[in-house]
Design an enzyme around this catalytic site. Structure first.
Site, PDB file in Angstrom:
ATOM      1  N   ASP A   1       0.593  -1.247   0.125  1.00  0.00           N
ATOM      2  CA  ASP A   1      -0.168   0.384  -0.081  1.00  0.00           C
ATOM      3  C   ASP A   1       0.921   1.380  -0.126  1.00  0.00           C
ATOM      4  O   ASP A   1       0.797   2.474  -0.824  1.00  0.00           O
ATOM      5  CB  ASP A   1      -0.998   0.221   1.607  1.00  0.00           C
ATOM      6  CG  ASP A   1      -0.346  -0.544   2.665  1.00  0.00           C
ATOM      7  OD1 ASP A   1       0.861  -1.024   2.337  1.00  0.00           O
ATOM      8  OD2 ASP A   1      -0.753   0.418   4.011  1.00  0.00           O
TER       9      ASP A   1
ATOM     10  N   THR B   1     -16.404  12.252  30.966  1.00  0.00           N
ATOM     11  CA  THR B   1     -15.483  11.314  30.804  1.00  0.00           C
ATOM     12  C   THR B   1     -15.488  10.575  29.158  1.00  0.00           C
ATOM     13  O   THR B   1     -14.340  10.748  29.574  1.00  0.00           O
ATOM     14  CB  THR B   1     -15.763   9.644  31.860  1.00  0.00           C
ATOM     15  OG1 THR B   1     -15.836   9.842  33.011  1.00  0.00           O
ATOM     16  CG2 THR B   1     -14.609   8.514  31.164  1.00  0.00           C
TER      17      THR B   1
END
Length: 259
Positions: free
Chosen positions: A110, A187
């Site tokens: 790639d 969070t």
């Protein structure tokens, strides 16, 4: 027409080309156990839906970073399309570029195909940032030679490691944070800020260091399935080429036909 196949660690992308023009693309999860018959059932149905027939396919080419997937794709080419599968980097589909690194054979297909596609379209020194399962950052010089690069964990791998190795952190979706600033008040926001803006900072820092080492004007190109997460960040890249790997494959197949 040409059927170009890019086998990554997460997805396999099939693209149909008429010359260098991409007509359509299809994506399926990577599974080295998937047989040629399974590929054919899936692919031929999608081709029919979009008005294409197997008789229109005159050639096929693949780049793969998953060696176990290659055999079944070769069977797909011969059994269902009556053609030979060109393999990027081998035989007639040899890259035809200098790979100026310690172990040229270790270069992922790639990344080599990205170098071919990028050099064909853009002059001078290039940095190609490919956002996939791993994130790679590569330098291609003005002659089109691959000079080396960087491999870093992809953003989803980073998130998987964070969630998989902690007891209470929840699974979140990767996206551009909606709230301004980098001080999260819950969070989920704190996790997203850490992963997303931390990743942006890493890419900025690595590109800056690579630019300094090259010490010449450089064009920075982003590609890969996750590039869309970052393409709006001002100054991070000069251009986003979502289909760079597939376009490089089409170019490599065109060159192979003349050899």
């Amino acid at each position: 027409m040409l059927l170009a196949i890019d086998v990554g660690n997460t997805n396999v992308v099939f693209a149909l080309y008429d010359g260098r023009e991409m007509k359509t693309r299809w994506r399926i999860a990577t599974d080295p156990r998937r047989t040629a018959d399974e590929f054919a059932v899936w692919l031929l149905q999608l081709m029919t839906i979009e008005g294409y027939t197997r008789d229109q396919i005159a050639g096929m080419i693949v780049s793969t970073v998953v060696p176990r997937a290659l055999h079944n794709l070769q069977v797909l080419a011969t059994k269902y399309f009556d053609t030979e599968l060109l393999v990027a980097g081998m035989g007639k589909a040899d890259y035809g570029i200098d790979v100026d690194v310690d172990s040229p054979k270790s270069l992922g297909a790639d990344r080599a195909v990205n170098a071919i596609g990028a050099h064909e379209k853009f002059p001078g020194d290039l940095i190609v940032v490919d956002f996939g399962t791993a994130t790679t950052i590569d330098h291609i010089d003005g002659r089109g030679a691959y000079k080396g690069g960087i491999i870093a964990p992809g953003i989803n791998l980073s998130l998987d490691a964070l969630v998989g190795n902690t007891a209470k952190l929840p699974r979140i979706a990767i996206a551009v944070p909606e709230k301004p600033g980098v001080i999260g008040t819950n969070t989920e926001d704190q996790m997203l800020i850490g992963v997303y803006w931390g990743y942006v900072a890493m890419i900025e820092g690595l590109i800056a260091r690579m630019r300094a080492q090259i010490a010449r004007p450089v064009t920075v190109i982003a590609t890969g399935g996750l590039a869309v997460l970052f393409d709006h960040q001002p100054g991070l890249f000069d251009v986003v080429e979502h289909d760079l790997t597939l376009n490089g494959l089409a170019l490599l197949a065109e060159r192979a036909a003349t050899r």
